[in-house]
Design a protein around this motif. Structure first.
Motif, PDB file in Angstrom:
ATOM      1  N   ARG A 353       0.796  -1.020   0.066  1.00 12.52           N
ATOM      2  CA  ARG A 353       0.162   0.224  -0.163  1.00 12.52           C
ATOM      3  C   ARG A 353       0.903   1.376  -0.023  1.00 12.52           C
ATOM      4  NH1 ARG A 353      -5.250   0.449  -0.632  1.00 12.52           N
ATOM      5  NH2 ARG A 353      -5.722   1.542   1.336  1.00 12.52           N
ATOM      6  N   LEU A 354       0.575   2.132  -0.902  1.00 14.32           N
ATOM      7  CA  LEU A 354       1.292   3.522  -1.057  1.00 14.32           C
ATOM      8  C   LEU A 354       0.607   4.614  -0.906  1.00 14.32           C
ATOM      9  CD1 LEU A 354       3.639   2.718  -4.103  1.00 14.32           C
ATOM     10  CD2 LEU A 354       4.019   2.098  -1.779  1.00 14.32           C
ATOM     11  N   ALA A 355       0.502   5.340   0.090  1.00 17.34           N
ATOM     12  CA  ALA A 355      -0.409   6.470   0.336  1.00 17.34           C
ATOM     13  C   ALA A 355      -0.195   7.571  -0.469  1.00 17.34           C
ATOM     14  CB  ALA A 355      -0.196   7.009   1.749  1.00 17.34           C
ATOM     15  N   PRO A 356      -1.224   8.495  -0.927  1.00 21.59           N
ATOM     16  CA  PRO A 356      -0.915   9.482  -2.035  1.00 21.59           C
ATOM     17  C   PRO A 356       0.077  10.363  -1.046  1.00 21.59           C
ATOM     18  CG  PRO A 356      -3.213   9.013  -1.768  1.00 21.59           C
ATOM     19  CD  PRO A 356      -2.544   8.241  -0.772  1.00 21.59           C
ATOM     20  N   VAL A 357       0.912  10.816  -1.615  1.00 17.31           N
ATOM     21  CA  VAL A 357       1.781  12.077  -1.125  1.00 17.31           C
ATOM     22  C   VAL A 357       2.101  13.320  -1.967  1.00 17.31           C
ATOM     23  CG1 VAL A 357       2.965  10.268   0.335  1.00 17.31           C
ATOM     24  CG2 VAL A 357       4.024  10.820  -1.976  1.00 17.31           C
ATOM     25  N   ALA A 358       2.655  14.130  -1.465  1.00 20.88           N
ATOM     26  CA  ALA A 358       3.055  15.333  -2.117  1.00 20.88           C
ATOM     27  C   ALA A 358       4.068  15.272  -3.342  1.00 20.88           C
ATOM     28  CB  ALA A 358       3.237  16.448  -1.123  1.00 20.88           C
ATOM     29  N   ASP A 359       3.924  15.914  -4.195  1.00 18.08           N
ATOM     30  CA  ASP A 359       5.236  15.548  -5.129  1.00 18.08           C
ATOM     31  C   ASP A 359       6.495  15.954  -4.745  1.00 18.08           C
ATOM     32  OD1 ASP A 359       3.272  14.975  -7.167  1.00 18.08           O
ATOM     33  OD2 ASP A 359       3.280  16.991  -7.908  1.00 18.08           O
ATOM     34  N   ALA A 360       6.837  16.907  -3.414  1.00 15.98           N
ATOM     35  CA  ALA A 360       7.855  17.205  -3.060  1.00 15.98           C
ATOM     36  C   ALA A 360       8.446  15.706  -2.333  1.00 15.98           C
ATOM     37  CB  ALA A 360       7.856  18.213  -1.797  1.00 15.98           C
ATOM     38  N   LEU A 361       7.882  14.952  -1.830  1.00 10.36           N
ATOM     39  CA  LEU A 361       8.309  13.812  -1.392  1.00 10.36           C
ATOM     40  C   LEU A 361       8.675  12.515  -2.275  1.00 10.36           C
ATOM     41  CD1 LEU A 361       5.768  13.329   1.626  1.00 10.36           C
ATOM     42  CD2 LEU A 361       8.150  14.131   1.841  1.00 10.36           C
ATOM     43  N   PRO A 362       9.955  12.166  -2.368  1.00 10.33           N
ATOM     44  CA  PRO A 362      10.438  11.616  -3.311  1.00 10.33           C
ATOM     45  C   PRO A 362      10.073  10.194  -3.022  1.00 10.33           C
ATOM     46  CG  PRO A 362      12.246  12.052  -1.942  1.00 10.33           C
ATOM     47  CD  PRO A 362      11.166  12.766  -1.356  1.00 10.33           C
ATOM     48  N   ARG A 363      10.152   9.511  -4.168  1.00  8.13           N
ATOM     49  CA  ARG A 363      10.019   7.888  -3.893  1.00  8.13           C
ATOM     50  C   ARG A 363      10.493   7.103  -5.166  1.00  8.13           C
ATOM     51  NH1 ARG A 363       3.361   6.814  -2.199  1.00  8.13           N
ATOM     52  NH2 ARG A 363       3.855   7.123  -0.025  1.00  8.13           N
ATOM     53  N   VAL A 364      11.676   6.400  -4.736  1.00  9.32           N
ATOM     54  CA  VAL A 364      12.487   5.740  -5.713  1.00  9.32           C
ATOM     55  C   VAL A 364      12.553   4.206  -5.421  1.00  9.32           C
ATOM     56  CG1 VAL A 364      14.865   5.650  -7.010  1.00  9.32           C
ATOM     57  CG2 VAL A 364      14.089   7.922  -6.034  1.00  9.32           C
ATOM     58  N   TRP A 365      12.046   3.188  -6.601  1.00  8.41           N
ATOM     59  CA  TRP A 365      11.994   1.966  -6.326  1.00  8.41           C
ATOM     60  C   TRP A 365      12.934   1.398  -7.204  1.00  8.41           C
ATOM     61  CZ3 TRP A 365       8.945   1.704  -2.289  1.00  8.41           C
ATOM     62  CH2 TRP A 365       7.769   2.680  -2.345  1.00  8.41           C
ATOM     63  N   PRO A 366      13.267   0.195  -6.828  1.00  3.50           N
ATOM     64  CA  PRO A 366      14.022  -0.812  -7.592  1.00  3.50           C
ATOM     65  C   PRO A 366      13.782  -0.640  -9.023  1.00  3.50           C
ATOM     66  CG  PRO A 366      13.515  -1.843  -5.504  1.00  3.50           C
ATOM     67  CD  PRO A 366      12.591  -0.845  -5.532  1.00  3.50           C
ATOM     68  N   LEU A 367      14.537  -1.311  -9.912  1.00  2.52           N
ATOM     69  CA  LEU A 367      14.422  -1.323 -11.297  1.00  2.52           C
ATOM     70  C   LEU A 367      13.302  -2.354 -11.600  1.00  2.52           C
ATOM     71  CD1 LEU A 367      18.058  -1.480 -12.600  1.00  2.52           C
ATOM     72  CD2 LEU A 367      16.442   0.258 -12.703  1.00  2.52           C
ATOM     73  N   ALA A 368      13.223  -3.423 -10.819  1.00  2.00           N
ATOM     74  CA  ALA A 368      12.172  -4.516 -11.076  1.00  2.00           C
ATOM     75  C   ALA A 368      11.051  -4.291 -10.585  1.00  2.00           C
ATOM     76  CB  ALA A 368      12.790  -5.710 -10.400  1.00  2.00           C
ATOM     77  N   TRP A 369      10.501  -3.124  -9.840  1.00  2.00           N
ATOM     78  CA  TRP A 369       9.215  -2.703  -9.499  1.00  2.00           C
ATOM     79  C   TRP A 369       8.499  -1.570 -10.317  1.00  2.00           C
ATOM     80  CZ3 TRP A 369      10.175  -2.418  -3.434  1.00  2.00           C
ATOM     81  CH2 TRP A 369      10.813  -3.467  -2.814  1.00  2.00           C
ATOM     82  N   HIS A 370       7.195  -1.543 -10.291  1.00  2.00           N
ATOM     83  CA  HIS A 370       6.614  -0.603 -10.721  1.00  2.00           C
ATOM     84  C   HIS A 370       5.460  -0.399 -10.154  1.00  2.00           C
ATOM     85  CE1 HIS A 370       3.329  -2.656 -13.082  1.00  2.00           C
ATOM     86  NE2 HIS A 370       4.030  -3.528 -13.027  1.00  2.00           N
ATOM     87  N   VAL A 371       4.595   1.004 -10.147  1.00  2.00           N
ATOM     88  CA  VAL A 371       3.619   1.434  -9.409  1.00  2.00           C
ATOM     89  C   VAL A 371       2.233   1.115 -10.190  1.00  2.00           C
ATOM     90  CG1 VAL A 371       2.643   3.374  -8.251  1.00  2.00           C
ATOM     91  CG2 VAL A 371       5.220   2.917  -8.067  1.00  2.00           C
ATOM     92  N   GLU A 372       1.419   0.734  -9.576  1.00  2.00           N
ATOM     93  CA  GLU A 372      -0.089   0.765 -10.116  1.00  2.00           C
ATOM     94  C   GLU A 372      -1.255   1.293  -9.318  1.00  2.00           C
ATOM     95  OE1 GLU A 372      -1.056  -3.440 -10.766  1.00  2.00           O
ATOM     96  OE2 GLU A 372       0.574  -3.714 -12.429  1.00  2.00           O
ATOM     97  N   GLU A 373      -2.153   1.939  -9.863  1.00  2.00           N
ATOM     98  CA  GLU A 373      -2.984   2.764  -9.150  1.00  2.00           C
ATOM     99  C   GLU A 373      -4.192   1.676  -8.700  1.00  2.00           C
ATOM    100  OE1 GLU A 373      -3.005   5.944  -8.460  1.00  2.00           O
ATOM    101  OE2 GLU A 373      -1.266   6.635  -9.696  1.00  2.00           O
ATOM    102  N   THR A 374      -4.698   2.033  -7.537  1.00  2.00           N
ATOM    103  CA  THR A 374      -5.856   1.314  -6.935  1.00  2.00           C
ATOM    104  C   THR A 374      -7.266   2.004  -7.072  1.00  2.00           C
ATOM    105  OG1 THR A 374      -5.229   2.027  -4.790  1.00  2.00           O
ATOM    106  CG2 THR A 374      -4.229  -0.319  -5.598  1.00  2.00           C
ATOM    107  N   ALA A 375      -8.215   1.269  -6.899  1.00  2.00           N
ATOM    108  CA  ALA A 375      -9.466   2.264  -7.037  1.00  2.00           C
ATOM    109  C   ALA A 375      -9.706   3.095  -5.934  1.00  2.00           C
ATOM    110  CB  ALA A 375     -10.784   0.886  -7.032  1.00  2.00           C
ATOM    111  N   ASP A 376      -9.237   2.871  -4.839  1.00  2.00           N
ATOM    112  CA  ASP A 376      -9.401   3.832  -3.401  1.00  2.00           C
ATOM    113  C   ASP A 376      -8.421   4.795  -3.771  1.00  2.00           C
ATOM    114  OD1 ASP A 376      -7.028   2.602  -2.968  1.00  2.00           O
ATOM    115  OD2 ASP A 376      -7.533   1.809  -1.110  1.00  2.00           O
TER     116      ASP A 376
END
Length: 409
Positions: A353-376
């Motif tokens: 679970r990734l909470a919505p955050v402001a653009d100023a907060l960085p989120r850097v993930w490994p190469l093998a991961w990607h982000v998907e949107e959820t319905a909520d």
């Protein structure tokens, strides 16, 4: 029997004992009060003296003065009683301060003796020193952080565990540290770790109705809001599961055997930078209230962060995962940095679970991961399906948290 008598607030500082003032501050007001009582009584009794026959005025005047003197004597007795109460209160405060000072001296003596025992070359003496410190801290809450600091300092001392199957050997060196048998020292260190674990462990009291008797507190031995400084320590089968810690620093620490932090709540910052986990490391349902730093940490065995919650920034920059890793049902509500982390190509990412955050907060993930949107409105993480998925970040680069169809920042 306890080392010290238990009370609701042990070792409470007694009220301030003020130095006695000059006698004039009470003698002069007392004299004025007595005189005013005598004068007021006489004036009140003599105000209608002129209405009496001349023959009765003399006897009435004598009775009035007699009553006025009795009133003055009563007022004097009241003043004397107040002075006696003040004197008794002063004596009680003096006795309380004397007892408090004696207890403080006794605590200091016991603490000094216990610390000296930790420096003894005999393992049983060092074990006795650890248990003496534990008992002292349990009965004197003001000393708990000091005792924890001493135990942590002991664990930070250089130590080389004996190889498995190596029999105890008598070292040739004559120094106190070299004369310590490594097998015995291992037992002393395990005891120190158990003391920390036992008093960090916290269980929430069971709820009860108002008519039911209050159950015993299951965490009466818990030391709340303690700071653990174990930077560079060598820890063996370290386990503080179900604990509650104020802040904890394990930077450059070496964990030999399994390291268990299941259901631990870190109230403040937690640092594991450059820590080396030689075996499995478990942070199942751990809660990181503030910053959690695992930069350049090495996980040689399984790394389990399942159901952990990161309320503050989570830093895993350049962390190395040699075994399997699990981030299933982990919740990130703040910044998360995995830049340079290796070994996460097959990590378990079920229901992250990734909470919505402001653009100023960085989120850097490994190469093998990607982000998907959820319905909520939240987001989740999935393993990338192909090599074309780039590194995820909040800077609008390839594969960022934003939708790939959007432009730059």
């Amino acid at each position: 029997m306890d080392l010290f008598p238990r009370s609701p607030r042990p070792f409470t500082q007694p009220p301030e004992l003020r130095p006695p003032r000059s006698m004039w501050w009470w003698a002069l007001p007392a004299a004025l009060l007595i005189g005013a009582a005598a004068w007021g009584t006489a004036a009140w009794l003599l105000q209608d003296l002129g209405k009496l026959p001349p023959g009765e005025q003399i006897s009435a005047r004598i009775e009035a003065f007699r009553t006025a003197l009795a009133a003055a004597a009563g007022m004097g007795a009241a003043v004397t009683l107040l002075l006696a109460v003040r004197r008794q209160r002063h004596q009680e405060l003096t006795a309380a301060h004397t007892a408090h000072d004696a207890a403080e001296r006794r605590v200091t003596e016991l603490y000094t003796k216990a610390v000296e025992q930790l420096g003894n070359e005999q393992a049983p003496v060092r074990l006795g020193g650890l248990h003496a410190l534990e008992r002292l801290a349990q009965d004197a809450p003001a000393l708990r952080q000091t005792v924890v600091d001493v135990i942590c300092a002991y664990l930070r001392m250089p130590y080389t565990p004996p190889a498995d199957g190596t029999p105890p050997a008598e070292p040739a060196s004559t120094s106190a540290s070299a004369r310590r048998d490594p097998h015995e020292e291992r037992q002393v260190r395990l005891t120190a770790q158990r003391i920390l674990a036992e008093h960090m462990r916290y269980h929430r009291p069971a709820s009860h109705r108002w008519w039911q008797s209050r159950p015993a507190d299951p965490s009466f031995r818990h030391w709340p809001d303690m700071h653990l400084d174990l930077v560079g320590a060598t820890l063996i089968d370290f386990n503080i599961g179900s604990g509650s810690v104020g802040s904890a620093w394990f930077d450059d620490a070496t964990f030999i055997g399994a390291a268990v932090f299941n259901q631990v709540t870190f109230i403040r910052d937690a640092g594991f930078g450059k820590a080396h986990f030689t075996d499995d490391a478990s942070f199942y349902k751990a809660t990181f209230t503030r910053r959690a730093f695992f930069g350049k940490a090495t996980f040689s065995g399984e790394a389990a962060f399942s159901r952990a919650t990161f309320h503050g920034p989570a830093g895993f920059e350049n962390a190395a995962f040699a075994g399997t890793s699990s981030f299933s049902r982990v919740t990130f509500t703040n910044a998360a940095l995995f830049a340079g982390a290796t070994g996460l190509e097959r990590a378990e990412l079920d229901r992250v679970r990734l909470a919505p955050v402001a653009d100023a907060l960085p989120r850097v993930w490994p190469l093998a991961w990607h982000v998907e949107e959820t319905a909520d409105g939240w987001q989740t993480l999935q393993l990338a399906s192909g090599p074309e998925d780039g590194q995820l970040s909040k800077d609008g680069g390839p594969g960022s948290d934003r939708d790939d169809t959007q432009g730059g920042p």
